[in-house]
Scaffold this motif. Structure first.
Motif, PDB file in Angstrom:
ATOM      1  N   ASP A  72      32.354  48.268  41.951  1.00 47.50           N
ATOM      2  CA  ASP A  72      32.724  46.920  42.370  1.00 47.50           C
ATOM      3  C   ASP A  72      31.556  46.279  43.120  1.00 47.50           C
ATOM      4  O   ASP A  72      30.478  46.861  43.225  1.00 47.50           O
ATOM      5  N   GLU A  74      31.015  45.942  46.144  1.00 48.75           N
ATOM      6  CA  GLU A  74      30.618  46.622  47.374  1.00 48.75           C
ATOM      7  C   GLU A  74      29.710  47.823  47.123  1.00 48.75           C
ATOM      8  O   GLU A  74      28.977  48.239  48.005  1.00 48.75           O
ATOM      9  N   HIS A 126      30.933  35.681  40.510  1.00 52.58           N
ATOM     10  CA  HIS A 126      32.196  36.265  40.946  1.00 52.58           C
ATOM     11  C   HIS A 126      32.693  37.441  40.119  1.00 52.58           C
ATOM     12  O   HIS A 126      33.693  38.059  40.489  1.00 52.58           O
ATOM     13  N   GLU A 127      32.005  37.799  39.017  1.00 55.82           N
ATOM     14  CA  GLU A 127      32.506  38.870  38.156  1.00 55.82           C
ATOM     15  C   GLU A 127      31.467  39.975  37.987  1.00 55.82           C
ATOM     16  O   GLU A 127      30.263  39.719  37.925  1.00 55.82           O
ATOM     17  N   ASP A 150      35.371  43.981  38.289  1.00 56.78           N
ATOM     18  CA  ASP A 150      35.719  43.493  39.618  1.00 56.78           C
ATOM     19  C   ASP A 150      35.432  42.007  39.681  1.00 56.78           C
ATOM     20  O   ASP A 150      34.475  41.526  39.047  1.00 56.78           O
ATOM     21  N   GLU A 151      36.265  41.280  40.395  1.00 59.61           N
ATOM     22  CA  GLU A 151      36.029  39.846  40.593  1.00 59.61           C
ATOM     23  C   GLU A 151      36.395  39.480  42.026  1.00 59.61           C
ATOM     24  O   GLU A 151      37.314  40.034  42.609  1.00 59.61           O
ATOM     25  N   ILE A 152      35.621  38.553  42.583  1.00 59.69           N
ATOM     26  CA  ILE A 152      35.807  38.181  43.982  1.00 59.69           C
ATOM     27  C   ILE A 152      36.222  36.722  44.148  1.00 59.69           C
ATOM     28  O   ILE A 152      36.246  36.214  45.263  1.00 59.69           O
ATOM     29  N   GLU A 154      39.367  35.520  43.187  1.00 58.74           N
ATOM     30  CA  GLU A 154      40.724  35.642  43.728  1.00 58.74           C
ATOM     31  C   GLU A 154      41.026  37.056  44.183  1.00 58.74           C
ATOM     32  O   GLU A 154      42.029  37.295  44.838  1.00 58.74           O
ATOM     33  N   SER A 155      40.156  37.995  43.809  1.00 55.70           N
ATOM     34  CA  SER A 155      40.351  39.416  44.116  1.00 55.70           C
ATOM     35  C   SER A 155      41.717  39.899  43.645  1.00 55.70           C
ATOM     36  O   SER A 155      42.389  40.694  44.321  1.00 55.70           O
ATOM     37  N   ALA A 156      42.116  39.435  42.463  1.00 58.75           N
ATOM     38  CA  ALA A 156      43.438  39.768  41.937  1.00 58.75           C
ATOM     39  C   ALA A 156      43.376  40.701  40.732  1.00 58.75           C
ATOM     40  O   ALA A 156      44.369  41.355  40.407  1.00 58.75           O
ATOM     41  N   ALA A 158      41.253  43.797  38.491  1.00 59.87           N
ATOM     42  CA  ALA A 158      40.261  44.870  38.565  1.00 59.87           C
ATOM     43  C   ALA A 158      40.496  45.853  37.433  1.00 59.87           C
ATOM     44  O   ALA A 158      41.549  45.857  36.784  1.00 59.87           O
ATOM     45  N   TRP A 175      47.046  41.907  40.544  1.00 59.17           N
ATOM     46  CA  TRP A 175      47.648  41.756  41.861  1.00 59.17           C
ATOM     47  C   TRP A 175      48.132  40.325  42.105  1.00 59.17           C
ATOM     48  O   TRP A 175      48.361  39.933  43.248  1.00 59.17           O
TER      49      TRP A 175
END
Length: 212
Positions: A72, A74, A126-127, A150-152, A154-156, A158, A175
């Motif tokens: 992801d 991080e 974001h992806e 991974d996307e940031i 909406e962080s919904a 994965a 999510w």
């Protein structure tokens, strides 16, 4: 009579010296065959991919089964190496014009017939996409499978994967609702290096086997 005897000795010495020089030159021309033997030279390890591509793959770490890939934003830049043109040489096409920040993460020891590497790249801001690629001895891509996402924004959404010798289980998580939805897809890697989907399913709650 003594002179004739001395002449014979000198002549014999000259021929012996010449033979020694000739033998020395033979040794210098083929040191591997003399030292290691003919069979040893022939049985040297064969690289799946040759040239600069092989050098790049040699520097990549190998991860052993079972492998859990949850790459992801991080952690994606904490392992592997930055791509310096290798993906272009093998004609890897992410089919995204905004694809940047390519990284070669690690190798997977599936088979000696082809190479298997994991690549991560960024799509826009974001992806983040992580792909498992199989490559033949001619540096051509056999097949590829997306194993992490991974996307940031909406962080919904994965995606994570559990990679084993005989199967790859990919879990997609959503999510957006109060209760998260987890959909799994199971693939096998065939002998020719191609991925084959064999099973799909939906579960709720999360499968604990994918925790890293």
């Amino acid at each position: 009579m003594i002179k004739i005897y001395r002449l014979i000795l000198v002549t014999a010495f000259v021929f012996t010296a010449c033979d020694n020089k000739t033998e020395k030159k033979k040794m210098e021309k083929s040191p591997l065959k003399e030292v290691f033997g003919k069979d040893s030279v022939r049985s040297a390890p064969i690289k799946v991919i040759s040239g600069a591509e092989a050098d790049i793959l040699t520097s990549l770490p190998i991860r052993h089964f079972p492998i859990v890939d949850s790459t992801d934003f991080e952690n994606f830049d904490k392992s592997g190496i930055h791509d310096n043109g290798f993906l272009k040489k093998i004609n890897f096409d992410p089919k995204r014009k905004d694809a940047t920040n390519f990284r070669l993460n690690y190798k997977v020891p599936f088979s000696e017939k082809f190479a298997s590497i994991v690549v991560t790249y960024q799509g826009g801001e974001h992806e983040l996409f992580t792909t498992l690629i199989t490559i033949d001895k001619d540096s051509k891509i056999i097949d590829k499978l997306e194993i992490a996402y991974d996307e940031i924004a909406e962080s919904a959404f994965a995606k994570t994967s559990r990679i084993e010798k005989n199967k790859i289980v990919v879990t997609n998580s959503n999510w957006m609702s109060e209760d998260p939805i987890f959909e799994t897809e199971t693939f096998i890697l065939e002998n020719d290096g191609k991925f084959k989907k064999v099973q799909a399913g939906t579960s709720n709650p999360a499968d604990p086997s994918f925790e890293s």
